[in-house]
Design a protein around this motif. Structure first.
Motif, PDB file in Angstrom:
ATOM      1  N   ALA A   2      37.481  16.589  -8.039  1.00 56.19           N
ATOM      2  CA  ALA A   2      36.194  15.365  -6.776  1.00 56.19           C
ATOM      3  C   ALA A   2      36.685  15.896  -5.652  1.00 56.19           C
ATOM      4  N   GLU A   3      37.327  16.925  -5.307  1.00 58.31           N
ATOM      5  CA  GLU A   3      37.605  17.671  -4.122  1.00 58.31           C
ATOM      6  C   GLU A   3      36.329  18.596  -4.278  1.00 58.31           C
ATOM      7  N   LYS A   4      36.458  19.556  -5.733  1.00 59.48           N
ATOM      8  CA  LYS A   4      35.434  20.233  -5.213  1.00 59.48           C
ATOM      9  C   LYS A   4      34.425  19.391  -5.530  1.00 59.48           C
ATOM     10  N   MET A   5      33.860  18.822  -6.255  1.00 61.88           N
ATOM     11  CA  MET A   5      32.314  18.053  -6.452  1.00 61.88           C
ATOM     12  C   MET A   5      31.990  18.075  -5.153  1.00 61.88           C
ATOM     13  N   ASP A   6      32.887  17.682  -3.616  1.00 59.50           N
ATOM     14  CA  ASP A   6      32.626  17.870  -2.665  1.00 59.50           C
ATOM     15  C   ASP A   6      32.095  19.198  -1.775  1.00 59.50           C
ATOM     16  N   ASN A   7      32.762  20.171  -2.542  1.00 53.31           N
ATOM     17  CA  ASN A   7      32.753  20.945  -1.935  1.00 53.31           C
ATOM     18  C   ASN A   7      33.075  22.595  -3.120  1.00 53.31           C
ATOM     19  N   PRO A   8      32.265  22.595  -3.724  1.00 51.79           N
ATOM     20  CA  PRO A   8      32.502  23.485  -4.445  1.00 51.79           C
ATOM     21  C   PRO A   8      33.533  25.040  -4.609  1.00 51.79           C
ATOM     22  N   THR A   9      34.151  25.099  -5.676  1.00 48.65           N
ATOM     23  CA  THR A   9      35.134  27.053  -4.920  1.00 48.65           C
ATOM     24  C   THR A   9      34.336  27.189  -6.433  1.00 48.65           C
ATOM     25  N   ASP A  10      34.728  28.632  -6.300  1.00 47.18           N
ATOM     26  CA  ASP A  10      34.927  29.548  -7.124  1.00 47.18           C
ATOM     27  C   ASP A  10      36.207  30.211  -7.973  1.00 47.18           C
ATOM     28  N   ASP A  11      36.248  29.005  -8.668  1.00 47.70           N
ATOM     29  CA  ASP A  11      37.033  29.564 -10.158  1.00 47.70           C
ATOM     30  C   ASP A  11      36.997  28.383 -11.183  1.00 47.70           C
ATOM     31  N   VAL A  12      37.837  28.753 -11.699  1.00 46.17           N
ATOM     32  CA  VAL A  12      37.286  28.082 -13.160  1.00 46.17           C
ATOM     33  C   VAL A  12      36.846  26.503 -13.220  1.00 46.17           C
ATOM     34  N   ILE A  13      37.753  25.920 -11.983  1.00 43.55           N
ATOM     35  CA  ILE A  13      37.288  23.899 -12.584  1.00 43.55           C
ATOM     36  C   ILE A  13      36.500  23.937 -11.765  1.00 43.55           C
ATOM     37  N   GLY A  14      36.195  24.788 -10.602  1.00 40.60           N
ATOM     38  CA  GLY A  14      35.006  24.934  -9.313  1.00 40.60           C
ATOM     39  C   GLY A  14      33.736  25.825 -10.270  1.00 40.60           C
ATOM     40  N   ARG A  15      34.141  26.166 -10.723  1.00 44.83           N
ATOM     41  CA  ARG A  15      32.357  26.484 -12.158  1.00 44.83           C
ATOM     42  C   ARG A  15      32.246  25.485 -12.843  1.00 44.83           C
ATOM     43  N   LEU A  16      33.418  24.955 -13.669  1.00 43.95           N
ATOM     44  CA  LEU A  16      33.033  23.613 -14.460  1.00 43.95           C
ATOM     45  C   LEU A  16      32.282  22.825 -13.972  1.00 43.95           C
ATOM     46  N   VAL A  17      32.900  22.403 -12.588  1.00 47.88           N
ATOM     47  CA  VAL A  17      31.918  21.018 -11.467  1.00 47.88           C
ATOM     48  C   VAL A  17      30.461  22.006 -11.799  1.00 47.88           C
ATOM     49  N   THR A  18      30.864  23.277 -11.096  1.00 51.18           N
ATOM     50  CA  THR A  18      29.707  23.094 -10.730  1.00 51.18           C
ATOM     51  C   THR A  18      27.871  23.610 -11.946  1.00 51.18           C
ATOM     52  N   GLY A  19      29.097  23.497 -12.861  1.00 45.75           N
ATOM     53  CA  GLY A  19      28.270  24.435 -14.436  1.00 45.75           C
ATOM     54  C   GLY A  19      27.606  22.820 -15.306  1.00 45.75           C
ATOM     55  N   PRO A  20      28.706  23.044 -16.168  1.00 52.00           N
ATOM     56  CA  PRO A  20      29.042  22.149 -16.791  1.00 52.00           C
ATOM     57  C   PRO A  20      28.998  20.081 -16.999  1.00 52.00           C
ATOM     58  N   MET A  21      29.536  20.362 -15.630  1.00 51.81           N
ATOM     59  CA  MET A  21      30.317  18.670 -15.597  1.00 51.81           C
ATOM     60  C   MET A  21      28.369  18.394 -14.731  1.00 51.81           C
ATOM     61  N   ALA A  22      27.695  19.125 -14.362  1.00 51.77           N
ATOM     62  CA  ALA A  22      26.622  18.617 -13.596  1.00 51.77           C
ATOM     63  C   ALA A  22      25.454  18.580 -14.162  1.00 51.77           C
ATOM     64  N   ASP A  23      25.588  19.284 -15.263  1.00 56.89           N
ATOM     65  CA  ASP A  23      25.023  19.208 -16.340  1.00 56.89           C
ATOM     66  C   ASP A  23      24.635  18.399 -16.891  1.00 56.89           C
ATOM     67  N   GLY A  24      25.610  17.637 -17.168  1.00 57.75           N
ATOM     68  CA  GLY A  24      26.548  16.440 -18.137  1.00 57.75           C
ATOM     69  C   GLY A  24      26.446  16.559 -19.470  1.00 57.75           C
TER      70      GLY A  24
END
Length: 366
Positions: free
Chosen positions: A165-187
């Motif tokens: 949830a934190e990384k959804m608001d503030n994206p980070t350059d790490d595995v979980i952060g990249r999954l948030v901005t990648g596959p999760m953002a793409d649905g």
């Protein structure tokens, strides 16, 4: 074999049979299926009661999620992380040396190094290590009740969920952060599934490696001739890592399946609905595959052990684990060549009550 939680299952002990079972889609890794061999109390919970675990998915669902993670755990990525891991290992040993002439290596080194690595990789605060290490210990203990098991893993999932949830608001350059901005953002990945995957990566990324670091160091301390060989030929450390992995095979019978159809394995008919436990330790000591398997030999030509499993569920982080082990062993003995055990090897507190073999403590001095 008799299961610790009741009932029976087939026990697979030979390398060829183990590889056959672990690569055959007619054997399911879904513990919610009827007949699945329950080794750990937590697995006795029904599908509705349990947090979904990525590693227990069957094809094609498993591969769908695995493909999202593969780019983060390649051989190349592990190689790129070498300088950082080397620096972390050296810093931990320097701290030990500064604090005196003795230590419990499990806490100060074996557990600390992979925790630092996986926290940095995933984007998890290292200062939270006491919390998630305690929950992982409860999740892999055979002494935990079903409720304790589920509560421990659920705590980790909830913890990762908050990070997501934190990384959804503030994206980070790490595995979980990249999954948030990648596959999760793409649905392609929802919050619940990402939290579960992150929890599994956090748990698996430090516990198994930590156990191998401790066992490997204890092994090498008691093998002075081998240590001398490594001092003169440090390029042999990768060979030592492979033989330690084969020799100890710490997951052992932690690999279980249930037959979805009647399947013949090793001349025996396993019927649909019957459970199977694969002994990685036995397969890695199969005399038809390894000459004198009970011996420790870094010159083995055949290094194809299955300590990391086999088939589509083979350990995703094996390349990273190999790098961590090599650096951990080499660094500790380069910096503390006179490292010695404070108690005889046979008196060390080995983990006989967990899903993974290892050491509860490793008291040493120098």
């Amino acid at each position: 074999m008799e299961l610790p939680t009741g009932g029976t299952a087939w026990l697979v002990t030979r390398m060829a049979d183990a590889q056959a079972v672990l690569s055959d889609p007619r054997f399911s890794n879904n513990s919610a299926r009827d007949g699945y061999p329950v080794l750990q109390p937590g697995q006795a919970l029904s599908a509705d009661e349990r947090t979904p675990i990525f590693v227990e998915m069957d094809e094609p669902e498993h591969t769908t999620y695995r493909r999202m993670l593969i780019p983060e755990f390649t051989v190349r990525r592990a190689k790129e992380m070498r300088p950082e891991i080397q620096g972390q290992a050296e810093e931990l040993v320097d701290q030990m040396l500064a604090n005196g002439s003795s230590a419990d290596l499990v806490q100060t080194y074996s557990l600390a190094l992979p925790s630092l690595v996986i926290c940095g990789l995933l984007g998890v605060p290292y200062e939270d290590r006491d919390f998630f290490q305690s929950r992982v210990s409860a999740a892999v203990s055979l002494a935990s009740s079903p409720a304790d098991f589920e509560a421990a893993f659920a705590d980790i999932v909830e913890y990762i969920g908050k990070l997501v949830a934190e990384k959804m608001d503030n994206p980070t350059d790490d595995v979980i952060g990249r999954l948030v901005t990648g596959p999760m953002a793409d649905g392609k990945l929802d919050h619940e599934r990402l939290s579960s995957i992150g929890a599994l990566l956090l748990a698996g990324g430090h516990e198994s490696t930590a156990n191998m670091i401790s066992l490997g160091i204890a092994h090498l301390i008691t093998a002075p001739e081998l240590r001398e060989t490594l001092r003169q030929q440090p390029e042999r450390y990768p060979d030592v890592v492979e033989e330690l992995l084969r020799y100890h095979s710490i997951a052992d019978v932690n690999v279980t399946r249930v037959a979805l159809a009647d399947v013949e394995v090793g001349g025996r008919l396993i019927r649909a609905g019957e459970g199977v436990a694969v002994s990685l330790g036995s397969a890695d000591h199969d005399e038809s595959v390894f000459a004198e398997p009970a011996g420790f030999d870094i010159d083995r030509r055949n290094k194809r052990h299955i300590a990391f499993g086999h088939g589509y569920h083979q350990c995703l982080g094996m390349s990273l684990a190999r790098v961590e082990l090599e650096i951990a062993y080499r660094t500790i003995f380069d910096k503390i060549p006179n490292l010695r055990l404070d108690v005889p090897l046979e008196e060390l507190p080995f983990k006989y009550n967990g899903m993974l073999f290892g050491l509860h403590a490793l008291p040493v001095s120098w």
